[in-house]
Design a protein around this motif. Sequence first.
Motif, PDB file in Angstrom:
ATOM      1  N   ARG A   1      14.180   3.462  -0.617  1.00 54.47           N
ATOM      2  CA  ARG A   1      13.150   4.365  -0.108  1.00 54.47           C
ATOM      3  C   ARG A   1      12.790   5.355  -1.219  1.00 54.47           C
ATOM      4  N   LEU A   2      11.525   5.361  -1.607  1.00 54.24           N
ATOM      5  CA  LEU A   2      11.042   6.256  -2.658  1.00 54.24           C
ATOM      6  C   LEU A   2      10.110   7.296  -2.052  1.00 54.24           C
ATOM      7  N   ASN A   3      10.376   8.569  -2.347  1.00 57.96           N
ATOM      8  CA  ASN A   3       9.517   9.647  -1.857  1.00 57.96           C
ATOM      9  C   ASN A   3       8.226   9.705  -2.659  1.00 57.96           C
ATOM     10  N   THR A   4       7.137  10.071  -1.995  1.00 57.62           N
ATOM     11  CA  THR A   4       5.867  10.310  -2.678  1.00 57.62           C
ATOM     12  C   THR A   4       5.353  11.689  -2.279  1.00 57.62           C
ATOM     13  N   SER A   5       4.288  12.124  -2.936  1.00 63.04           N
ATOM     14  CA  SER A   5       3.700  13.432  -2.653  1.00 63.04           C
ATOM     15  C   SER A   5       2.186  13.309  -2.626  1.00 63.04           C
TER      16      SER A   5
ATOM     17  N   VAL B   1       0.848  -1.191   0.000  1.00 62.90           N
ATOM     18  CA  VAL B   1       0.000   0.000   0.000  1.00 62.90           C
ATOM     19  C   VAL B   1       0.886   1.243   0.000  1.00 62.90           C
ATOM     20  N   VAL B   2       0.700   2.092  -0.994  1.00 60.52           N
ATOM     21  CA  VAL B   2       1.403   3.374  -1.055  1.00 60.52           C
ATOM     22  C   VAL B   2       0.521   4.427  -0.399  1.00 60.52           C
ATOM     23  N   THR B   3       1.036   5.077   0.639  1.00 68.27           N
ATOM     24  CA  THR B   3       0.340   6.216   1.240  1.00 68.27           C
ATOM     25  C   THR B   3       0.968   7.479   0.676  1.00 68.27           C
ATOM     26  N   LEU B   4       0.239   8.166  -0.186  1.00 66.75           N
ATOM     27  CA  LEU B   4       0.802   9.338  -0.844  1.00 66.75           C
ATOM     28  C   LEU B   4       1.110  10.420   0.183  1.00 66.75           C
ATOM     29  N   GLY B   5       2.320  10.939   0.105  1.00 67.74           N
ATOM     30  CA  GLY B   5       2.815  11.886   1.094  1.00 67.74           C
ATOM     31  C   GLY B   5       3.803  11.255   2.054  1.00 67.74           C
ATOM     32  N   LYS B   6       3.895   9.901   2.037  1.00 71.02           N
ATOM     33  CA  LYS B   6       4.852   9.186   2.879  1.00 71.02           C
ATOM     34  C   LYS B   6       5.765   8.336   1.999  1.00 71.02           C
ATOM     35  N   ASP B   7       6.955   8.017   2.517  1.00 72.53           N
ATOM     36  CA  ASP B   7       7.909   7.229   1.740  1.00 72.53           C
ATOM     37  C   ASP B   7       7.411   5.798   1.555  1.00 72.53           C
ATOM     38  N   PHE B   8       7.733   5.240   0.393  1.00 72.74           N
ATOM     39  CA  PHE B   8       7.432   3.839   0.101  1.00 72.74           C
ATOM     40  C   PHE B   8       8.751   3.070   0.117  1.00 72.74           C
ATOM     41  N   THR B   9       8.784   1.930   0.811  1.00 71.63           N
ATOM     42  CA  THR B   9      10.028   1.178   0.962  1.00 71.63           C
ATOM     43  C   THR B   9       9.871  -0.252   0.455  1.00 71.63           C
ATOM     44  N   PHE B  10      10.977  -0.808  -0.014  1.00 72.20           N
ATOM     45  CA  PHE B  10      11.039  -2.213  -0.406  1.00 72.20           C
ATOM     46  C   PHE B  10      12.511  -2.629  -0.437  1.00 72.20           C
ATOM     47  N   LYS B  11      12.751  -3.912  -0.688  1.00 75.71           N
ATOM     48  CA  LYS B  11      14.111  -4.434  -0.791  1.00 75.71           C
ATOM     49  C   LYS B  11      14.278  -5.164  -2.115  1.00 75.71           C
ATOM     50  N   PHE B  12      15.524  -5.197  -2.596  1.00 69.65           N
ATOM     51  CA  PHE B  12      15.825  -6.004  -3.776  1.00 69.65           C
ATOM     52  C   PHE B  12      17.223  -6.591  -3.625  1.00 69.65           C
ATOM     53  N   ARG B  13      17.475  -7.619  -4.416  1.00 63.66           N
ATOM     54  CA  ARG B  13      18.838  -8.140  -4.527  1.00 63.66           C
ATOM     55  C   ARG B  13      19.052  -8.680  -5.930  1.00 63.66           C
ATOM     56  N   VAL B  14      20.333  -8.671  -6.342  1.00 67.99           N
ATOM     57  CA  VAL B  14      20.727  -9.099  -7.679  1.00 67.99           C
ATOM     58  C   VAL B  14      21.720 -10.239  -7.546  1.00 67.99           C
ATOM     59  N   GLN B  15      21.610 -11.222  -8.429  1.00 68.70           N
ATOM     60  CA  GLN B  15      22.495 -12.380  -8.382  1.00 68.70           C
ATOM     61  C   GLN B  15      23.950 -11.994  -8.635  1.00 68.70           C
TER      62      GLN B  15
ATOM     63  N   VAL C   1      -3.244   2.129  -3.308  1.00 63.35           N
ATOM     64  CA  VAL C   1      -2.939   3.516  -2.960  1.00 63.35           C
ATOM     65  C   VAL C   1      -3.912   4.016  -1.903  1.00 63.35           C
ATOM     66  N   PHE C   2      -3.358   4.635  -0.870  1.00 64.72           N
ATOM     67  CA  PHE C   2      -4.154   5.349   0.125  1.00 64.72           C
ATOM     68  C   PHE C   2      -3.812   6.826   0.004  1.00 64.72           C
TER      69      PHE C   2
ATOM     70  N   LEU D   1       3.683   5.651 -19.192  1.00 61.46           N
ATOM     71  CA  LEU D   1       4.250   5.600 -17.852  1.00 61.46           C
ATOM     72  C   LEU D   1       4.735   6.984 -17.437  1.00 61.46           C
ATOM     73  N   ASP D   2       4.152   7.502 -16.380  1.00 63.17           N
ATOM     74  CA  ASP D   2       4.594   8.768 -15.799  1.00 63.17           C
ATOM     75  C   ASP D   2       5.407   8.430 -14.547  1.00 63.17           C
ATOM     76  N   LYS D   3       6.736   8.534 -14.661  1.00 61.79           N
ATOM     77  CA  LYS D   3       7.628   8.142 -13.570  1.00 61.79           C
ATOM     78  C   LYS D   3       7.708   9.283 -12.560  1.00 61.79           C
ATOM     79  N   LEU D   4       7.044   9.093 -11.416  1.00 58.41           N
ATOM     80  CA  LEU D   4       6.908  10.170 -10.438  1.00 58.41           C
ATOM     81  C   LEU D   4       8.013  10.146  -9.382  1.00 58.41           C
ATOM     82  N   GLY D   5       8.305   8.982  -8.822  1.00 56.12           N
ATOM     83  CA  GLY D   5       9.375   8.860  -7.836  1.00 56.12           C
ATOM     84  C   GLY D   5      10.473   7.977  -8.392  1.00 56.12           C
ATOM     85  N   SER D   6      11.745   8.307  -8.133  1.00 54.22           N
ATOM     86  CA  SER D   6      12.828   7.533  -8.745  1.00 54.22           C
ATOM     87  C   SER D   6      13.990   7.334  -7.772  1.00 54.22           C
ATOM     88  N   TRP D   7      14.761   6.280  -8.035  1.00 55.68           N
ATOM     89  CA  TRP D   7      15.940   5.919  -7.235  1.00 55.68           C
ATOM     90  C   TRP D   7      16.843   5.089  -8.132  1.00 55.68           C
TER      91      TRP D   7
END
Length: 292
Positions: free
Chosen positions: A228-232, A164-178, A270-271, A206-212
């Motif tokens: 950590r991706l910022n949202t608005s 769930v993305v709460t707009l106005g708060k950061d969205f977080t996740f993890k990844f790894r590559v082999q 989205v919330f 595709l409208d890319k709003l937050g990036s890292w």
Amino acid sequence: MTQLSITTDREIYRPGEEIRGQVHVICDKLETCEALRLDYKGVIQSRVILGSGKHRRIYENVIPVIDNSETLLEAPEFQAGTNSFNFTLTIPRDAPGSYYGHNGWIQYSVSAVIEKKNWPDKTESTPIQIAWLASNPEMKSETIHWPYDKKEESPLELDIQDDVVTLGKDFTFKFRVQDQQKLREVRAYLVYKEQVAPDGIKEAYLDKLGSWRIPDSELTRNSWIDVRLNTSNDWPLPLMSELVWTQYVLRVEVDVPFRFDHVAEIPLKVFYPFETREQESETDTIFEWEKS
């Protein structure tokens, strides 16, 4: 010389409300005509253009939401100066809100038309902006591990503890590559994805709003990396109509040299803890709380 203009009582309306306004006919002398007509229209439209030159093809669908005309005055006489006439229109309760996208649009307008015999009709139009009524349903958070199929071989793994993305708060996740994967960098985006399919021709914008991003030189292989991706809260809500629909997705790209990128797209919920904004333009998509 005759001029036309339209004024309305507000800039933004909600489905089910009335539009109250005036048509102003400005003349420099006495003028007559057959009728003063009011056209009230709303359309949902999607369009995809493929190719160029003689190979250019346009695929388009249009669905009318509103298509009304009424005669305000029959055989009127307009005096020199400003002549003003009131009108009231009702927005259907099930009307979708206004939307101005890349390949899809939902637009409303009111037009005043002077019908004059043996002369082209004189027309003046003004856009009408309608808000989307959004409910605030309870969002059930889910954990997502990608690839969904554990048997699928992929150089990229994603771990999302809360989808769930709460707009106005950061969205977080993890990844790894082999370890063995060659790459230039890894990029992550929060994307507002618009989708249309006129005449069965599917197209997504595709409208890319937050990036890292992180380059290969800073990447620790086969280890989980936090993102950590910022949202608005100025970002729009997803919307659904018959011809155009939008959603948020997490898009992660592994930039592989001399090959196609490895890409993962994960749909997100989205919330939106929003309030109505005070500053709007004619091309904003406006969302308001639905009255309970």
